[in-house]
Enzyme design. Sequence first.
Site, PDB file in Angstrom:
ATOM      1  N   ASN A 392     -53.655  75.207  37.870  1.00 24.67           N
ATOM      2  CA  ASN A 392     -53.357  75.899  36.628  1.00 24.67           C
ATOM      3  C   ASN A 392     -54.629  76.431  35.988  1.00 24.67           C
ATOM      4  OD1 ASN A 392     -52.406  76.829  34.218  1.00 24.67           O
ATOM      5  ND2 ASN A 392     -51.662  74.882  33.467  1.00 24.67           N
ATOM      6  N   ASP A 393     -55.443  75.540  35.453  1.00 30.77           N
ATOM      7  CA  ASP A 393     -56.639  75.977  34.724  1.00 30.77           C
ATOM      8  C   ASP A 393     -57.558  76.850  35.569  1.00 30.77           C
ATOM      9  OD1 ASP A 393     -55.835  74.656  32.458  1.00 30.77           O
ATOM     10  OD2 ASP A 393     -56.858  72.792  33.015  1.00 30.77           O
ATOM     11  N   VAL A 394     -57.628  76.585  36.870  1.00 33.99           N
ATOM     12  CA  VAL A 394     -58.559  77.334  37.721  1.00 33.99           C
ATOM     13  C   VAL A 394     -58.089  78.761  37.985  1.00 33.99           C
ATOM     14  CG1 VAL A 394     -59.447  75.269  38.843  1.00 33.99           C
ATOM     15  CG2 VAL A 394     -57.543  76.494  39.882  1.00 33.99           C
TER      16      VAL A 394
END
Lengths: 463, 110
Positions: A392-394
């Site tokens: 997600n964050d990446v």
Amino acid sequence: MSVNLAALLYLVAGALFILALRGLSSPESSRRGNLLGMTGMVIAVVTTLFVARVTDVTTWVLIIAGMGIGGGIGAYIAKRIPMTAMPQLVAAFHSLVGMAAVLVAAAALMTPQAYGIGMPGAIKTASLIEMSLGSAIGAITFSGSVVAFTKLQGLVSGKPVVFTGQHPLNALLGILMIAFTVWFCMTESHAGFWSLTLLAFLIGVLIIIPIGGADMPVVISMLNSYSGWAAAGIGFTLENTALIITGALVGSSGAILSYIMCKGMNRSFFSVILGGFGGEVAASGAAEERPVKQGSAEDAAFIMKNAGYVIIVPGYGLAVAQAQHAVREMADKLKAEGVKLSYAVHPVAGRMPGHMNVLLAEANVPYDEVFELDDINSQFAQADVAFVIGANDVTNPAAKTDPQSPIYGMPILDVERAKTVLFVKRSLASGYAGIGNELFFRDNTMMLFSDAKKMVEQIVKAM
Amino acid sequence: MTEVAQIDPFVFRVSIFVLAIFVGYYVVWSVTPALHTPLMSVTNAISSVIVVGALLAVAVELGVEGTTTSKILGFLAVALASVNIFGGFLVTQRMLGMYKKKQTAAKKES
């Protein structure tokens, strides 16, 4: 055995360890490198047995029993450990190196004659300094690794533990430890040694508890580095070249890995150490009202089968769901359809450096299909589908566009440039950093709401 | 004639240490990121060469005060380091065995 011959053999062992690391520059040479490392260890152990001139039976029994028990446990763990548990295993192993350093330092203090560094009560000051450094760093490595292990194993929450006055307290304890060290080095008082060691155990706990789950890759690398410096400290005490070389290698290796991990998250080393980031932060609910395009496994299967080039972006969620084998099965089906396929791995995709690569390798994914961030980022523009699973964050474009975002500046995988982005996710909840991903609401994004493994299995069936 | 000053062996050890840090720096940067996990497990295994210190402690001759304690501490350290040596090298070997190229991976499937 003459002292000089022994010293040369220790040097050979050290050189073999260097070659073991050198072998890791490519998977082909790595296995031979590992064998060289083992050879180095055998040489170091055998040389020491000659140097120690072991003659009595009790000693032989102790050595064989110690190695047998320890080796048996180690071999058993190595065989049985699931690859998802590698981070906590490595943390546990670090703690053992730390503890061994403390024990050896203590033994050297009690019987310096065995190490040729003086007599009890009259140990060389230089040796005392090295001993206290080895023991202190070893103790910090031990308790720090134990805390990291409990966090990674899920025995305690990954939440950072912060309290007021934490940093002043740590600073105070640090100064106190230096005072104890000076006291010990001036007087060779055993009480001084034990006070500084016990205090180091406490400091090890205190410096790791404020660091949150998301920063664990940095913590493990950092403890890797500490275990190396502890070994080097003991190496100076024992005047042993193999230990000094190894300590320096491991110390710099861990430091480099910490640096790479920090860069992968765009976090400065100091802000990681100071801690408080990356707990289980509550998701901000505001953005989740917006509409998203939702798809089914059949839709996903159809889109991918008709694509020319698919890039799979795996994250830790994939490992948690144990979906790596299902993903490989899906990839095989796609390849049979003539679809070009790559995997894109972010430096912090797993829970430790290189973790995702091992998980994919375990699922029989050929390593020449797996690419690092810098090598694949330019290719997303040519890809028809970016299949994001458990990450997600990446992939969050906010890292590039929103200076207010906590992850601003973090290098990300440019999945949004692909024609279609398929996002396998259980819900719209935020990632570790606790921020929503704007990508979910884009027109070219299709959300596949499900458990990663179930969804991939359904896609495989639909093909 | 004045006596030629001898260099303290400690200085040599520091030299080795500093040079080894440089060697480590360059060698580790050349490690492919795909193998960073095996790198950590193998550095773990090799740092257990601390077992040499533990063996010397076990081998201490009993008699003088403190030697029994030293033997016990040494024994514990040998056991701990051995867990690491065997565990570290074997788990690394197991991991490295998983890395396969396209052709070899395909062969295994068929």
